[in-house]
Design an enzyme around this catalytic site. Structure first.
Site, PDB file in Angstrom:
ATOM      1  N   CYS A 197       0.834  -1.213   0.000  1.00  0.00           N
ATOM      2  CA  CYS A 197       0.000   0.000   0.000  1.00  0.00           C
ATOM      3  C   CYS A 197       0.869   1.264   0.000  1.00  0.00           C
ATOM      4  O   CYS A 197       1.603   1.496  -0.952  1.00  0.00           O
ATOM      5  CB  CYS A 197      -0.982  -0.028   1.170  1.00  0.00           C
ATOM      6  N   HIS A 242      -4.365  -4.551   0.138  1.00  0.00           N
ATOM      7  CA  HIS A 242      -4.179  -5.089   1.485  1.00  0.00           C
ATOM      8  C   HIS A 242      -4.689  -6.527   1.558  1.00  0.00           C
ATOM      9  O   HIS A 242      -5.704  -6.807   2.196  1.00  0.00           O
ATOM     10  CB  HIS A 242      -4.936  -4.243   2.506  1.00  0.00           C
ATOM     11  N   GLU A 257      -3.557  -8.744   3.297  1.00  0.00           N
ATOM     12  CA  GLU A 257      -3.422  -9.218   4.682  1.00  0.00           C
ATOM     13  C   GLU A 257      -4.626  -8.883   5.551  1.00  0.00           C
ATOM     14  O   GLU A 257      -4.760  -9.416   6.663  1.00  0.00           O
ATOM     15  CB  GLU A 257      -2.149  -8.633   5.317  1.00  0.00           C
TER      16      GLU A 257
END
Length: 305
Positions: free
Chosen positions: A142, A235, A237
């Site tokens: 990011c 993202h 994650e």
């Protein structure tokens, strides 16, 4: 992958409850193998949540990984206690004493600031420069991806008309790419950012390759041709409820925040969101560790150059 972490790190008990293979330092010392050394430069304000998210994804293949959590020495964290940082994190000064198979540089909620106005920018640049010669493969996430592209290649970021916020469909732009091996033709990735990078700036750099992008979300994944640098604007994650937490937090502050797109069922924030990116996330991190770290990194880290 058993991840080697301190037994009292908050993420440890959470991951053990999820049956993620966590290995404490004591058990790891009994195994006669060299673990992969991965440094996580955690720039997120919610450090414990980010630690847990990334460790969950790094613990999914049969290799042992030794984790070093890294904090900015020149920055005071407002959301994570100093006792946690001093106990579980190392500073850049300690990073510079070692070499690593891999490094992850996370995002940070500073994207609307100019890079040079961020209080830890100089320190982060030192880490990124050090990684060029002393880390075999670095994954930038990011804002971290925007920072890396700017610092290494002079690629600027641009302010979006409104926040890119939600779950977006992406397509690969390169066939037979190991990072995307096993991916569906269309795959979803969470996005949460106010700025972007442009394809036309990236393709001017002969050393860079665009791997995946979205019609609405723009560039998702870029790598250097050497495979030593991976830049991901999204993202993967994120937990299932991470975007919901961001949305309700900003809404409670009275900010002008729209419901994240393609996230809540029927775009109704009263509904419980459902993850449709979790398998993609595990596959991506497994591919990165296997193809770009484990398969390629020299056994002796002193041979990295």
């Amino acid at each position: 992958m058993p991840i080697k972490i301190q037994s009292d790190l908050p993420a440890c008990s959470i991951l053990e409850q999820e049956n993620i293979f966590v290995m404490t330092e004591q058990r790891a010392s009994c195994q006669d193998i060299r673990p992969l050394k991965i440094a996580i430069v955690n720039l997120m304000p919610t450090k414990i949540a980010t630690e847990t998210q990334l460790l969950r994804l790094l613990g999914n293949t049969p290799l042992q990984v030794e984790i070093s959590l890294v904090r900015m020495e020149d920055h005071v964290s407002k959301n994570t206690g100093l006792d946690h940082l001093e106990k579980f994190y190392i500073t850049s000064k300690e990073v510079f004493k070692s070499r690593y198979d891999g490094m992850i540089i996370t995002g940070a909620p500073v994207e609307q600031l100019e890079f040079e106005k961020i209080d830890y920018w100089s320190e982060l640049c030192d880490i990124m420069d050090y990684a060029k010669e002393n880390v075999f493969s670095t994954l930038y996430i990011c804002w971290g991806a925007q920072a890396g592209l700017y610092h290494h290649y002079g690629i600027p970021k641009y302010l979006l008309p409104e926040k890119l916020f939600g779950i977006y469909n992406h397509r690969r732009t390169v066939v037979h790419e190991p990072l995307l091996r096993g991916f569906n033709d269309v795959f979803t990735v969470p996005q949460s950012r106010h700025t972007t990078v442009k394809r036309e700036d990236i393709v001017k750099q002969d050393e860079l390759v665009v791997l995946a992008e979205s019609e609405k979300g723009g560039i998702l994944l870029v790598k250097s041709k050497s495979n030593r640098e991976i830049f991901m604007t999204g993202h993967l994650e994120y937990d299932t409820d991470t975007l919901a937490q961001e949305y309700f937090r900003d809404k409670d502050k009275g900010l002008d925040i729209k419901v994240p797109v393609n996230y809540f069922p029927n775009d109704d924030s009263r509904n419980v969101p459902v993850s449709n990116w979790r398998s993609t996330a595990h596959l991506f991190y497994s591919n990165w560790l296997n193809y770009y770290v484990y398969q390629e990194t020299p056994y002796n880290l002193t041979d990295i150059h």
